[in-house]
Design a protein around this motif. Structure first.
Motif, PDB file in Angstrom:
ATOM      1  N   ALA A 167      35.759 -15.984  50.509  1.00 60.12           N
ATOM      2  CA  ALA A 167      36.305 -15.548  51.860  1.00 60.12           C
ATOM      3  C   ALA A 167      37.306 -14.511  51.917  1.00 60.12           C
ATOM      4  O   ALA A 167      37.426 -13.693  52.686  1.00 60.12           O
ATOM      5  N   LEU A 168      38.622 -14.778  51.069  1.00 59.61           N
ATOM      6  CA  LEU A 168      39.617 -13.910  50.923  1.00 59.61           C
ATOM      7  C   LEU A 168      39.348 -12.497  50.365  1.00 59.61           C
ATOM      8  O   LEU A 168      39.662 -11.652  50.978  1.00 59.61           O
TER       9      LEU A 168
ATOM     10  N   CYS B 225      36.291 -11.221  50.631  1.00 55.74           N
ATOM     11  CA  CYS B 225      35.542 -10.388  51.771  1.00 55.74           C
ATOM     12  C   CYS B 225      36.427  -9.878  52.912  1.00 55.74           C
ATOM     13  O   CYS B 225      36.127  -8.846  53.066  1.00 55.74           O
ATOM     14  N   LEU B 226      37.478 -10.696  53.113  1.00 53.45           N
ATOM     15  CA  LEU B 226      38.273 -10.153  54.001  1.00 53.45           C
ATOM     16  C   LEU B 226      39.260  -9.045  53.673  1.00 53.45           C
ATOM     17  O   LEU B 226      39.260  -8.118  54.385  1.00 53.45           O
ATOM     18  N   ALA B 227      39.443  -9.097  52.735  1.00 53.98           N
ATOM     19  CA  ALA B 227      40.486  -7.996  51.694  1.00 53.98           C
ATOM     20  C   ALA B 227      39.522  -6.849  51.671  1.00 53.98           C
ATOM     21  O   ALA B 227      40.064  -5.831  51.834  1.00 53.98           O
TER      22      ALA B 227
ATOM     23  N   GLY C  30      37.113  -5.918  53.276  1.00 51.14           N
ATOM     24  CA  GLY C  30      36.611  -5.339  54.618  1.00 51.14           C
ATOM     25  C   GLY C  30      37.820  -4.436  55.275  1.00 51.14           C
ATOM     26  O   GLY C  30      37.853  -3.291  55.601  1.00 51.14           O
ATOM     27  N   ALA C  31      39.317  -5.168  55.179  1.00 49.97           N
ATOM     28  CA  ALA C  31      40.310  -4.470  55.408  1.00 49.97           C
ATOM     29  C   ALA C  31      40.710  -3.285  54.430  1.00 49.97           C
ATOM     30  O   ALA C  31      40.973  -2.066  55.217  1.00 49.97           O
TER      31      ALA C  31
ATOM     32  N   GLY D  73      39.678  -7.277  45.833  1.00 48.72           N
ATOM     33  CA  GLY D  73      39.042  -7.257  47.272  1.00 48.72           C
ATOM     34  C   GLY D  73      39.593  -6.013  48.260  1.00 48.72           C
ATOM     35  O   GLY D  73      38.901  -4.873  48.488  1.00 48.72           O
ATOM     36  N   PHE D  74      41.019  -5.856  48.290  1.00 45.06           N
ATOM     37  CA  PHE D  74      41.446  -4.802  49.103  1.00 45.06           C
ATOM     38  C   PHE D  74      41.331  -3.497  48.568  1.00 45.06           C
ATOM     39  O   PHE D  74      40.571  -2.561  48.826  1.00 45.06           O
TER      40      PHE D  74
END
Length: 115
Positions: free
Chosen positions: A3-4, A6-8, A10-11, A64-65
């Motif tokens: 989940a982290l 995915c969030l990163a 997206g950010a 992620g990011f």
């Protein structure tokens, strides 16, 4: 952790879009690919900084990011657009510059990060 990531991710994509859009507005039309070049150099340097980190924060930030912030594919769509506009020299310089400058930025980040 997923989940982290995915969030990163997206950010990172949102920040890239905002930065690219903002730079594109102030750059002349012929300099448009420079916004993505800037993004890729900054992202490569930042990824170099966190490359040696195996903790969760480093993985989320790096994979992620920064994985979604940088964009190899957009850079080479820009190369194709330059070729279609018969700007062959600009296309070659942009492609070579993207590879060289991003690699140097990553190496610099890696060195500063102590990896």
């Amino acid at each position: 952790m997923i989940a982290l990531l995915c969030l990163a991710g997206g950010a990172g994509a949102v920040v890239r879009h905002v930065l690219d859009t903002g730079l594109t507005r102030i750059l002349p039309e012929t300099a448009r690919p420079l916004s993505i070049l800037f993004v890729n150099i900054v992202g490569s340097a930042a990824l170099g900084l966190v490359a040696g980190s195996s903790d969760a924060a480093g993985v989320v930030l790096g994979t992620g990011f920064l994985g979604s912030f940088t964009t190899f594919s957009t850079a080479f769509v820009d190369v194709w657009r330059l070729l279609l506009a018969s700007r062959r020299t600009a296309a070659v310089l942009y492609a070579a510059g993207t590879l060289l400058l991003s690699a140097l930025a990553a190496a610099a980040g890696f060195a500063v990060g102590g990896n």
